[in-house]
Motif scaffolding. Structure first.
Motif, PDB file in Angstrom:
ATOM      1  N   TYR A 156      43.493  53.108  35.049  1.00  0.00           N
ATOM      2  CA  TYR A 156      44.779  52.451  35.326  1.00  0.00           C
ATOM      3  C   TYR A 156      45.252  51.674  34.103  1.00  0.00           C
ATOM      4  CZ  TYR A 156      45.182  53.280  40.383  1.00  0.00           C
ATOM      5  OH  TYR A 156      45.354  53.848  41.620  1.00  0.00           O
ATOM      6  N   VAL A 157      44.352  50.917  33.493  1.00  0.00           N
ATOM      7  CA  VAL A 157      44.719  50.100  32.335  1.00  0.00           C
ATOM      8  C   VAL A 157      45.135  50.996  31.174  1.00  0.00           C
ATOM      9  CG1 VAL A 157      43.843  48.455  30.626  1.00  0.00           C
ATOM     10  CG2 VAL A 157      43.306  48.140  33.044  1.00  0.00           C
ATOM     11  N   GLU A 158      44.400  52.076  30.963  1.00  0.00           N
ATOM     12  CA  GLU A 158      44.702  52.991  29.872  1.00  0.00           C
ATOM     13  C   GLU A 158      46.081  53.632  30.032  1.00  0.00           C
ATOM     14  OE1 GLU A 158      42.005  55.998  27.349  1.00  0.00           O
ATOM     15  OE2 GLU A 158      42.260  56.561  29.448  1.00  0.00           O
ATOM     16  N   SER A 159      46.517  53.801  31.272  1.00  0.00           N
ATOM     17  CA  SER A 159      47.826  54.416  31.513  1.00  0.00           C
ATOM     18  C   SER A 159      48.984  53.449  31.266  1.00  0.00           C
ATOM     19  CB  SER A 159      47.903  54.968  32.939  1.00  0.00           C
ATOM     20  OG  SER A 159      47.942  53.908  33.875  1.00  0.00           O
TER      21      SER A 159
ATOM     22  N   ASP B 126      51.546  51.143  29.296  1.00  0.00           N
ATOM     23  CA  ASP B 126      52.196  51.309  27.999  1.00  0.00           C
ATOM     24  C   ASP B 126      52.100  50.004  27.204  1.00  0.00           C
ATOM     25  OD1 ASP B 126      53.606  52.596  26.000  1.00  0.00           O
ATOM     26  OD2 ASP B 126      55.556  52.059  26.838  1.00  0.00           O
ATOM     27  N   GLU B 127      50.861  49.596  26.937  1.00  0.00           N
ATOM     28  CA  GLU B 127      50.597  48.334  26.248  1.00  0.00           C
ATOM     29  C   GLU B 127      49.392  48.513  25.340  1.00  0.00           C
ATOM     30  OE1 GLU B 127      51.595  44.869  27.598  1.00  0.00           O
ATOM     31  OE2 GLU B 127      52.793  45.554  29.284  1.00  0.00           O
ATOM     32  N   ASP B 128      49.249  47.612  24.365  1.00  0.00           N
ATOM     33  CA  ASP B 128      48.030  47.593  23.562  1.00  0.00           C
ATOM     34  C   ASP B 128      46.883  47.158  24.452  1.00  0.00           C
ATOM     35  OD1 ASP B 128      49.295  48.377  21.225  1.00  0.00           O
ATOM     36  OD2 ASP B 128      49.638  46.304  20.565  1.00  0.00           O
ATOM     37  N   ILE B 129      45.722  47.777  24.272  1.00  0.00           N
ATOM     38  CA  ILE B 129      44.577  47.518  25.140  1.00  0.00           C
ATOM     39  C   ILE B 129      43.338  47.219  24.308  1.00  0.00           C
ATOM     40  CG2 ILE B 129      43.022  48.526  26.859  1.00  0.00           C
ATOM     41  CD1 ILE B 129      45.383  50.399  27.596  1.00  0.00           C
ATOM     42  N   LEU B 130      42.577  46.245  24.751  1.00  0.00           N
ATOM     43  CA  LEU B 130      41.228  46.013  24.247  1.00  0.00           C
ATOM     44  C   LEU B 130      40.318  46.143  25.457  1.00  0.00           C
ATOM     45  CD1 LEU B 130      39.025  45.212  22.246  1.00  0.00           C
ATOM     46  CD2 LEU B 130      39.578  42.818  22.750  1.00  0.00           C
ATOM     47  N   ALA B 131      39.542  47.215  25.504  1.00  0.00           N
ATOM     48  CA  ALA B 131      38.628  47.446  26.627  1.00  0.00           C
ATOM     49  C   ALA B 131      37.220  47.066  26.191  1.00  0.00           C
ATOM     50  CB  ALA B 131      38.686  48.904  27.058  1.00  0.00           C
ATOM     51  N   VAL B 132      36.619  46.129  26.904  1.00  0.00           N
ATOM     52  CA  VAL B 132      35.266  45.681  26.624  1.00  0.00           C
ATOM     53  C   VAL B 132      34.365  46.235  27.722  1.00  0.00           C
ATOM     54  CG1 VAL B 132      33.750  43.698  26.272  1.00  0.00           C
ATOM     55  CG2 VAL B 132      36.158  43.576  25.549  1.00  0.00           C
TER      56      VAL B 132
ATOM     57  N   PHE C 167      44.138  35.530  33.816  1.00  0.00           N
ATOM     58  CA  PHE C 167      42.816  36.143  33.950  1.00  0.00           C
ATOM     59  C   PHE C 167      42.693  36.576  35.404  1.00  0.00           C
ATOM     60  CE2 PHE C 167      42.456  33.969  30.085  1.00  0.00           C
ATOM     61  CZ  PHE C 167      41.259  34.230  29.451  1.00  0.00           C
ATOM     62  N   ILE C 168      42.645  37.887  35.643  1.00  0.00           N
ATOM     63  CA  ILE C 168      42.737  38.403  37.002  1.00  0.00           C
ATOM     64  C   ILE C 168      41.541  39.289  37.334  1.00  0.00           C
ATOM     65  CG2 ILE C 168      44.162  39.732  38.617  1.00  0.00           C
ATOM     66  CD1 ILE C 168      45.552  37.222  37.487  1.00  0.00           C
ATOM     67  N   PRO C 169      40.786  38.954  38.411  1.00  0.00           N
ATOM     68  CA  PRO C 169      39.736  39.877  38.852  1.00  0.00           C
ATOM     69  C   PRO C 169      40.399  41.068  39.542  1.00  0.00           C
ATOM     70  CG  PRO C 169      39.881  38.038  40.371  1.00  0.00           C
ATOM     71  CD  PRO C 169      40.871  37.770  39.259  1.00  0.00           C
ATOM     72  N   ILE C 170      39.958  42.259  39.207  1.00  0.00           N
ATOM     73  CA  ILE C 170      40.519  43.467  39.804  1.00  0.00           C
ATOM     74  C   ILE C 170      39.534  43.964  40.860  1.00  0.00           C
ATOM     75  CG2 ILE C 170      41.358  45.806  39.377  1.00  0.00           C
ATOM     76  CD1 ILE C 170      43.124  43.640  38.122  1.00  0.00           C
ATOM     77  N   LYS C 171      39.785  43.562  42.101  1.00  0.00           N
ATOM     78  CA  LYS C 171      38.860  43.883  43.199  1.00  0.00           C
ATOM     79  C   LYS C 171      39.052  45.297  43.714  1.00  0.00           C
ATOM     80  CE  LYS C 171      38.388  39.079  44.303  1.00  0.00           C
ATOM     81  NZ  LYS C 171      38.547  37.996  45.219  1.00  0.00           N
ATOM     82  N   ASN C 172      40.216  45.866  43.454  1.00  0.00           N
ATOM     83  CA  ASN C 172      40.510  47.248  43.799  1.00  0.00           C
ATOM     84  C   ASN C 172      41.286  47.801  42.602  1.00  0.00           C
ATOM     85  OD1 ASN C 172      41.909  49.588  44.679  1.00  0.00           O
ATOM     86  ND2 ASN C 172      41.746  48.887  46.793  1.00  0.00           N
ATOM     87  N   PRO C 173      40.875  48.938  42.033  1.00  0.00           N
ATOM     88  CA  PRO C 173      41.549  49.425  40.824  1.00  0.00           C
ATOM     89  C   PRO C 173      43.067  49.484  40.927  1.00  0.00           C
ATOM     90  CG  PRO C 173      39.572  50.697  41.220  1.00  0.00           C
ATOM     91  CD  PRO C 173      39.748  49.800  42.422  1.00  0.00           C
ATOM     92  N   SER C 174      43.604  49.780  42.106  1.00  0.00           N
ATOM     93  CA  SER C 174      45.064  49.849  42.238  1.00  0.00           C
ATOM     94  C   SER C 174      45.707  48.455  42.162  1.00  0.00           C
ATOM     95  CB  SER C 174      45.460  50.550  43.535  1.00  0.00           C
ATOM     96  OG  SER C 174      45.000  49.818  44.649  1.00  0.00           O
ATOM     97  N   ASP C 175      44.909  47.380  42.259  1.00  0.00           N
ATOM     98  CA  ASP C 175      45.448  46.032  42.092  1.00  0.00           C
ATOM     99  C   ASP C 175      46.063  45.851  40.710  1.00  0.00           C
ATOM    100  OD1 ASP C 175      44.665  45.313  44.629  1.00  0.00           O
ATOM    101  OD2 ASP C 175      42.931  44.127  43.968  1.00  0.00           O
ATOM    102  N   PHE C 176      45.585  46.631  39.750  1.00  0.00           N
ATOM    103  CA  PHE C 176      46.142  46.524  38.401  1.00  0.00           C
ATOM    104  C   PHE C 176      47.634  46.850  38.399  1.00  0.00           C
ATOM    105  CE2 PHE C 176      47.257  48.377  34.279  1.00  0.00           C
ATOM    106  CZ  PHE C 176      47.046  47.267  33.483  1.00  0.00           C
ATOM    107  N   VAL C 177      48.042  47.813  39.204  1.00  0.00           N
ATOM    108  CA  VAL C 177      49.463  48.175  39.289  1.00  0.00           C
ATOM    109  C   VAL C 177      50.268  46.980  39.798  1.00  0.00           C
ATOM    110  CG1 VAL C 177      51.146  49.716  40.372  1.00  0.00           C
ATOM    111  CG2 VAL C 177      48.932  50.614  39.616  1.00  0.00           C
ATOM    112  N   LYS C 178      49.756  46.310  40.829  1.00  0.00           N
ATOM    113  CA  LYS C 178      50.441  45.123  41.368  1.00  0.00           C
ATOM    114  C   LYS C 178      50.528  44.034  40.296  1.00  0.00           C
ATOM    115  CE  LYS C 178      48.442  45.993  45.881  1.00  0.00           C
ATOM    116  NZ  LYS C 178      47.414  45.528  46.798  1.00  0.00           N
ATOM    117  N   PHE C 179      49.445  43.863  39.553  1.00  0.00           N
ATOM    118  CA  PHE C 179      49.416  42.874  38.479  1.00  0.00           C
ATOM    119  C   PHE C 179      50.490  43.185  37.439  1.00  0.00           C
ATOM    120  CE2 PHE C 179      47.830  42.145  34.130  1.00  0.00           C
ATOM    121  CZ  PHE C 179      47.884  40.765  34.089  1.00  0.00           C
TER     122      PHE C 179
END
Length: 136
Positions: free
Chosen positions: A28-31, A33-39, A111-123
């Motif tokens: 979801y994060v990779e999709s 359209d923003e710069d991303i730093l994945a740790v 700083f947001i915990p993502i308890k369900n991957p689709s929560d990222f879309v809401k964020f």
């Protein structure tokens, strides 16, 4: 001053690529359209200072970052809920990062915990609307 970058133009994701929740959240994060730093915490050591900063910025105790149901946690502490001090919770996250309860997304001061991957879309939807209040 914290050690974690709080760039409003970049999304930082702390996740575990060895879990389905982590893999899906990363997708979801990779999709976006923003710069991303994945740790990926399964490959990158995250310090106790970083974990403490994440918890502090989420207004949560460090222990809330740990999944007490995780087999690695239960192997060491058993099936009962435990009450540990902040230092002990930080050591658990440092030594057993697989016990991270949820991926965490950081964008700017949020700083947001993502308890369900689709929560990222809401964020992201709330972020694009310019809502400054924390996502719940």
């Amino acid at each position: 001053m914290g050690v974690i970058s709080k760039d409003k133009k970049k999304i930082t994701l702390y996740y575990n690529s060895e879990t389905s929740e982590g893999k899906q959240t990363y997708a979801y994060v990779e999709s976006a359209d923003e710069d991303i730093l994945a740790v990926d915490i399964s490959k990158t050591k995250v310090t106790g200072t970083q974990w403490a900063e994440i918890a502090h910025n989420m207004n949560e105790p460090v222990g809330s970052l740990v999944n007490q149901e995780h087999p690695d946690f239960r192997e060491k502490y058993g099936n009962k809920k435990v009450d540990l001090n902040e230092h002990d919770w930080l050591r658990i996250l440092e030594k057993s990062p697989s016990t991270l309860a949820h991926p965490v997304v950081i964008k700017g001061d949020r700083f947001i915990p993502i308890k369900n991957p689709s929560d990222f879309v809401k964020f992201m939807d709330s972020d694009s609307e310019g809502i400054d209040k924390p996502y719940k």
